[in-house]
Design a protein around this motif. Sequence first.
Motif, PDB file in Angstrom:
ATOM      1  N   GLY A 197       0.941  -1.185   0.059  1.00 25.86           N
ATOM      2  CA  GLY A 197       0.059  -0.054  -0.149  1.00 25.86           C
ATOM      3  C   GLY A 197       0.695   1.156   0.071  1.00 25.86           C
ATOM      4  O   GLY A 197       0.169   2.305  -0.022  1.00 25.86           O
ATOM      5  N   HIS A 198       2.155   1.153  -0.214  1.00 23.12           N
ATOM      6  CA  HIS A 198       3.007   2.513  -0.248  1.00 23.12           C
ATOM      7  C   HIS A 198       3.068   2.867  -1.449  1.00 23.12           C
ATOM      8  O   HIS A 198       3.231   2.197  -2.493  1.00 23.12           O
ATOM      9  N   VAL A 199       2.911   4.205  -1.825  1.00 22.84           N
ATOM     10  CA  VAL A 199       3.185   4.777  -3.086  1.00 22.84           C
ATOM     11  C   VAL A 199       4.467   5.544  -3.272  1.00 22.84           C
ATOM     12  O   VAL A 199       4.787   6.154  -2.417  1.00 22.84           O
ATOM     13  N   HIS A 200       4.859   5.348  -4.648  1.00 19.41           N
ATOM     14  CA  HIS A 200       6.031   5.806  -4.717  1.00 19.41           C
ATOM     15  C   HIS A 200       6.252   6.456  -6.140  1.00 19.41           C
ATOM     16  O   HIS A 200       5.343   5.789  -6.858  1.00 19.41           O
ATOM     17  N   GLN A 201       6.853   7.311  -6.527  1.00 16.67           N
ATOM     18  CA  GLN A 201       6.973   8.145  -7.732  1.00 16.67           C
ATOM     19  C   GLN A 201       8.450   7.913  -8.319  1.00 16.67           C
ATOM     20  O   GLN A 201       9.254   7.914  -7.784  1.00 16.67           O
TER      21      GLN A 201
END
Length: 730
Positions: free
Chosen positions: A199-203
Amino acid sequence: MIEEPLTPDHYDVKCLAEGRHYDPFVLLGYHETPTDEWIIREWLPTATRAWIVDGPQLEAVGNSGVFRARISRADKQHLGNHYAIGWQEADGFEHQVISSYTFLPQVGDVDLHLFAEGRHWFLYDVLGANPCCLDGIDGVLFAVWAPSAERVSVVGGFNAWNGLRHPMRSRGQSGVWELFIPGLCPDDRYKFEIRDQWGHVHQKTDPYARSMEMRPRTASIIHASQHEWHDQAWMEQRREYDWQHQPLSIYEVHLGSWQRRDDQRFLNYRELAHRLVDYVLWMGFTHINLMPISEHPLDESWGYQTTGYYAPTRRFGDPDDFRYFVDHCHQNGIGVFLDWVPAHFPKDDYALARFDGSALYEHEDPRLGEHQDWGTYIFNFGRNEVRNFLIANALYWMREFHLDGLRVDAVASMLYLDYSREPGQWLPNAYGGNENIDAIDFIKTLNTEIHAQYPGAVLMAEESTSWPMVSRPTWMGGLGFSMKWNMGWMNDTLGYFSQNPVYRSFHHNELTFSQMYAYFENFILPLSHDEVVHLKHSLVDKMPGDVWQKRANLRLLFSYMMVHPGKKLLFMGGEFAQWEEWDCRHSLDWSVCDDPGHRGVQLLMRDLNHLYQQETALHLHDFESQGFDWIDCHDHQQSVLSFIRQAGDEQLICLFNFTPVVREGYRIGLPRRGCYRELINSDAEIYGGSNVGLAGRLCSEDQSWMGRPVSGVVTLPPLAMLVLKWEGDL
C-alpha cells in the motif's frame, strides 16, 4: 456485455478511488449493454462537471469521481472509436483531452514473450515512453515492468502529478503495465506512480526514459530524435575495422571537467564536439573514451552511479545534442567509446531501487544484491527481464548514438560472488564455487550480440584479476570481450616509476614481467582517471625528483607506454602534466600549457601518437608475440631496457634509460647491418629535455653483441627513450 450496477460503493469504483485498480479498462471507456446501447464511463476525480465533446453531458456517479453517459448505437457511430472528453475543475478552468481508455492493448504478445525470455533486443521501443500515432491520434504509449505493483499510473504536468488520474492497464503475468495517452508530445515531463503490495506509493523515474531533467530534478522527459546523421562513411568503414592490427590511442575524457566556461558552467555537447575534436585531432588520438554520461544524480560519482540508463545526462544538453557530438567526431575521423556500468546501481528511491516495492532489478539477499563498499545494489543477472534491460541498453547506445564500443566497468565485481567480501558475507554458486554463473552468461550474451549486430565495434573490459580468456571469443570458452585493460601493467609500471632512480635497479622486473603474459589477452595499457584521484597524486606528481626530473620521468612513462605492445589509453590532463589531482568540479588547468616544460610534455605526447600511427611496427602486432623481441632485458644495474618492435621487414629499436645519468658509449646489439635513423628522442629540447642523444643516425659496427650479429654505440640521454629505425645498408 452485461452492465453491472454503477454506484459509489461498486468494487471497481472503490479500487479506482483508492488507487489500487490493476485494470481500469474494465470500467472506463466504451461498454456495450444488452439493450444495444453503450455506456461511456470516465474517471475524473478532480472534476466538478464533465461532457463528451460533440456529445452528451456526463453525469457524476455520486461523489465517486466517475462520470457516465448512456448513448445509442448511432451516437456511438457518430463519436467513432475514440472520443474527447471535457471537464471543469473546482477553480473554473476547463480541460479537453481524448480519452485514454478507448484504446486496445498495444504491447504485443510476441514482445511480452521475448521480454520474458530475456531476448527482446529492441525492448526500449516497447517499454518506456514512445511517441506514436494510434488510429490517427498522436500521443505517447507508456509501458513499464512492475510485476509486484498493485497499481501503476502515469503522472506529469498534464495531470497535475495526480496518481489517480491515469492508472495503467496490467498485462497479466508479464508484469508489464501500459497506457496510451493522447495529446502528449516530446519534452513533456512524466514519472510512474507505483502503489506496492503493502500500500505504499512511490513516484519513480522511467527505467527506459530516453531523457531526464537536470539534477537535482528527477522527472523523465518524453523524447523523439530529430537528428539527421551525416557519418555514413565512418559507419560503413567501421564494419571492416580491423582494430586488432590498427593503431588505437584513446583519450579518456570526463565531459564535465575537460573544459568549462569560466570554470563554472558546463559546455554543451555541441560546444564540446568542436573544441574536443579539434584538440584530439591535433594531439593525434584516434578515439575518445567518455566516462559515463548516462544520467546520474551526483557529480562526484563521475557517472558511475547511474539512475537513467537510457538517458544521456542533461548536464550537457539533450539526446540530440549528444548525437551531434558523436556525429561530429565521426565526420572528423574520431571514434567514440563510452563507459558503461552494468555491475551496480545506486539506492536512490526515485530510480531502480526496489522499483515496484520488491527487489525487482536487484537481489533480495544482500549477500548477492548489495555492494557494501560502494553502497549500491547489484543487478540480478539471473532474472531474464533484468538481463534484457541491460543488454538492450547496451545495444541502444550502439544503435541510437552510433557509438563505436563500450568500456564495461567493474567486470571483476560481476564475475566473483565473493568480490570484496569476507567469509560468511557471500553465497557460493550451485557448484560451491565463487563464480557468478548468471553474470558470466550475461557477459557472454552481451558480447555475442554486440559483435554480431555491430561488426567492428569494440568492447573493453575493466577486469582487474587473472580471470582467463576475458578477450577471447565465447565459442573458444572466453568471455567475448574485444580487449581487456591491463591493470597489472599499469600497477607495475606506475610502481616502478614512483621509485627514486637510485632504487630502480631493485625493481627492474616490474618492467620486464609484462612480457610474461602480454599475449594471453588483447590488452589495453591504461593510465586512467582512477590513478589521479583520492590522494594518489597526478601522473607528473607521482614521479620522483625535482621539477625537471618529474617531467622527464613523465615523458619517459608516456614513451614507454606508446612503444610497449598493447593499445593505449590516457586520461585527460596527463598529456600536459597537470600538477593537481583531477577534480571533477573544475576544468583542467589549461593555463599550465603556457609553461615550456608542460608544453614540452604535451608536444611529446602529440608526436608519440603520430609516431604510433605512422609506424606499422608499433601497432600491427600489439596482441601477437612476433611484434616484439628483447634486445636486452637484464641490465638492471644501469636501469636500461632495449627491445625491438617489428612488422615484417620493418624494425624499430627502442632504448630506455630510467636514470638521470647520461649513459655514454653504451653498446647496443642491432638486428642487421646498416644505418639507423633517430625517429624520436624524449630528451629533445623541444620537449623540455637536455637534448642529449644521437642527433641523427647510428651506423652499425661488425661486432656481435647481446646475441646480435652487429652492434652500435650510443649515448643514452637521461630519463629518456630513443627510437631508431633501420633506413638501409651502409
